[in-house]
Design a protein around this motif. Structure first.
Motif, PDB file in Angstrom:
ATOM      1  N   UNK A 232       3.472 -12.403   3.855  1.00 14.32           N
ATOM      2  CA  UNK A 232       4.585 -13.061   4.528  1.00 14.32           C
ATOM      3  C   UNK A 232       4.670 -12.672   6.001  1.00 14.32           C
ATOM      4  N   UNK A 233       4.111 -11.540   6.357  1.00 12.66           N
ATOM      5  CA  UNK A 233       4.142 -11.053   7.740  1.00 12.66           C
ATOM      6  C   UNK A 233       2.900 -11.486   8.520  1.00 12.66           C
ATOM      7  N   UNK A 234       2.029 -12.239   7.859  1.00 14.56           N
ATOM      8  CA  UNK A 234       0.756 -12.677   8.456  1.00 14.56           C
ATOM      9  C   UNK A 234      -0.043 -11.482   8.991  1.00 14.56           C
ATOM     10  N   UNK A 235      -0.044 -10.434   8.190  1.00 10.08           N
ATOM     11  CA  UNK A 235      -0.825  -9.236   8.486  1.00 10.08           C
ATOM     12  C   UNK A 235      -1.427  -8.742   7.170  1.00 10.08           C
ATOM     13  N   UNK A 236      -2.032  -9.685   6.445  1.00  9.08           N
ATOM     14  CA  UNK A 236      -2.483  -9.444   5.079  1.00  9.08           C
ATOM     15  C   UNK A 236      -3.420  -8.243   4.981  1.00  9.08           C
ATOM     16  N   UNK A 237      -3.195  -7.442   3.954  1.00 10.86           N
ATOM     17  CA  UNK A 237      -4.073  -6.303   3.680  1.00 10.86           C
ATOM     18  C   UNK A 237      -4.368  -6.270   2.187  1.00 10.86           C
ATOM     19  N   UNK A 238      -5.643  -6.073   1.851  1.00 14.42           N
ATOM     20  CA  UNK A 238      -6.031  -5.918   0.442  1.00 14.42           C
ATOM     21  C   UNK A 238      -6.077  -4.437   0.110  1.00 14.42           C
ATOM     22  N   UNK A 239      -5.303  -4.046  -0.883  1.00 13.51           N
ATOM     23  CA  UNK A 239      -5.197  -2.641  -1.277  1.00 13.51           C
ATOM     24  C   UNK A 239      -5.334  -2.529  -2.790  1.00 13.51           C
ATOM     25  N   UNK A 240      -5.468  -1.309  -3.265  1.00 10.53           N
ATOM     26  CA  UNK A 240      -5.571  -1.079  -4.700  1.00 10.53           C
ATOM     27  C   UNK A 240      -4.281  -1.491  -5.401  1.00 10.53           C
ATOM     28  N   UNK A 241      -4.441  -1.995  -6.611  1.00 19.18           N
ATOM     29  CA  UNK A 241      -3.285  -2.341  -7.433  1.00 19.18           C
ATOM     30  C   UNK A 241      -2.686  -1.059  -7.989  1.00 19.18           C
ATOM     31  N   UNK A 242      -1.434  -0.785  -7.629  1.00 13.53           N
ATOM     32  CA  UNK A 242      -0.720   0.355  -8.202  1.00 13.53           C
ATOM     33  C   UNK A 242       0.778   0.065  -8.142  1.00 13.53           C
ATOM     34  N   UNK A 243       1.587   1.019  -8.570  1.00 11.07           N
ATOM     35  CA  UNK A 243       3.028   0.797  -8.631  1.00 11.07           C
ATOM     36  C   UNK A 243       3.612   0.495  -7.253  1.00 11.07           C
ATOM     37  N   UNK A 244       3.087   1.155  -6.226  1.00  9.92           N
ATOM     38  CA  UNK A 244       3.625   0.970  -4.883  1.00  9.92           C
ATOM     39  C   UNK A 244       3.243  -0.394  -4.318  1.00  9.92           C
ATOM     40  N   UNK A 245       1.980  -0.781  -4.441  1.00  8.42           N
ATOM     41  CA  UNK A 245       1.569  -2.077  -3.891  1.00  8.42           C
ATOM     42  C   UNK A 245       2.267  -3.228  -4.602  1.00  8.42           C
ATOM     43  N   UNK A 246       2.489  -3.094  -5.916  1.00  6.23           N
ATOM     44  CA  UNK A 246       3.216  -4.143  -6.636  1.00  6.23           C
ATOM     45  C   UNK A 246       4.668  -4.226  -6.174  1.00  6.23           C
ATOM     46  N   UNK A 247       5.266  -3.079  -5.890  1.00  9.38           N
ATOM     47  CA  UNK A 247       6.647  -3.085  -5.396  1.00  9.38           C
ATOM     48  C   UNK A 247       6.730  -3.724  -4.015  1.00  9.38           C
TER      49      UNK A 247
END
Length: 330
Positions: A232-247
């Motif tokens: 949504x911020x047009x600053x997309x980052x691909x990171x590991x799936x975990x509790x924090x990234x899902x939140x």
């Protein structure tokens, strides 16, 4: 042996690059890649100060006499690091090549070129790669949508992006995003690239100094186990799936502003993942290629296997497909 424009122009044995990774690209990993015939990059901003970077470059030189480089990533920040001082540390240390990522490289490129330092610019689109070539970079690392970190906002995968970039550029092209084995190297060369750049795959090696639990997670995970944050911020980052990234994904999808997730994505939390192995402590980068990671080899074993199997694919399976008997049978 596989020779390309990249290996010839950058003085390395194999067309395999270990890209710069925040908190991961330290001297033991970079030196191991260099000793195995690849081109490794230290992460400049992993080091707290420019003097610390000088010390890390010196430490890497104690571990290898082969060429290696430094990654300088330039991103918007409330309190930006002293980029000019990091740049000077690179120049003073006589590093032969710099991987520049993030913002327009022109300000830094002219200083590096004045001291005989080659520049590779990381791009996520053909239009940016073409502009980088006009600015005088010596090679481009083109990142497909599969990559860890910042894949850009166009969502173009490597199968299209790599040949499109190769068609548009006259300088060497390094394919990045989704590469982790010999099949990827052969495919990249077939698509017009001059080499491959691997990040996530090198995280899961013996010489990588991240916690063993992180390496084990990369082996266990599959290609679906990543999250795209900051869309949504047009600053997309691909990171590991975990509790924090899902939140983070949920909060932003529900309309939260960046300030409401700032603490969740703080770099200090991410580095603790690598240090402690607490996989849910913060955000950490991982690419879709983790679905192809099944072991934790040394860098020498990994690079040797990739090159050896790539040659076998080209001289064996692919050659057999074009042999007269194969053509007649078809």
């Amino acid at each position: 042996m596989i020779r390309t424009r990249f290996t010839e122009e950058f003085g390395v044995e194999h067309p395999i690059v270990q890209g710069g990774m925040q908190w991961v690209s330290r001297a033991p990993l970079v030196a191991a890649v260099a000793n195995a015939g690849g081109l490794g990059f230290l992460g400049a901003l992993t080091q707290p100060t420019p003097d610390d970077l000088r010390a890390e470059i010196a430490r890497c030189r104690e571990l290898t006499d082969k060429p290696f480089g430094v990654n300088l990533t330039i991103l918007p920040a409330i309190d930006p690091p002293p980029y000019a001082e990091y740049r000077q540390a690179i120049i003073d240390s006589g590093v032969p090549v710099v991987e520049i990522a993030g913002a327009n490289p022109v300000e830094h490129l002219e200083h590096f070129h004045a001291h005989g330092i080659k520049g590779i610019h990381k791009c996520t689109s053909v239009r940016h790669a073409v502009k980088a070539e006009r600015l005088g970079v010596d090679a481009v690392s083109i990142d497909g949508f599969e990559c860890a970190g910042h894949p850009g906002e166009d969502d173009v995968p490597g199968l299209v992006l790599i040949p499109a970039a190769a068609d548009a550029l006259s300088i060497p092209v390094i394919a990045s995003g989704g590469f982790g084995d010999a099949r990827g190297l052969v495919a990249a060369l077939a698509l017009g690239a001059d080499g491959i750049n691997m990040g996530t795959r090198f995280m899961a090696t013996v010489e990588s100094e991240i916690h063993q639990k992180v390496k084990d997670r990369l082996v266990e995970a599959d290609e679906r186990d990543t999250q795209l944050i900051f869309r949504q911020l047009r600053n997309t980052a691909r990171v590991a799936d975990n509790a924090v990234s899902r939140e983070v994904v949920k909060c932003l999808a529900d309309g939260a502003a960046f300030g409401e997730v700032r603490e969740l994505v703080a770099g200090a939390r991410g580095v603790r993942v690598y240090e402690t192995g607490d996989l849910d402590h913060g955000i950490w980068s991982a690419g879709m290629v983790q679905g192809l990671i099944h072991s934790i080899p040394t860098c020498a074993e990994l690079i040797g296997q990739i090159v050896r199997e790539a040659v076998e694919i080209v001289e064996g399976r692919l050659a057999a497909m074009t042999a007269p008997s194969a053509v007649a049978a078809s």
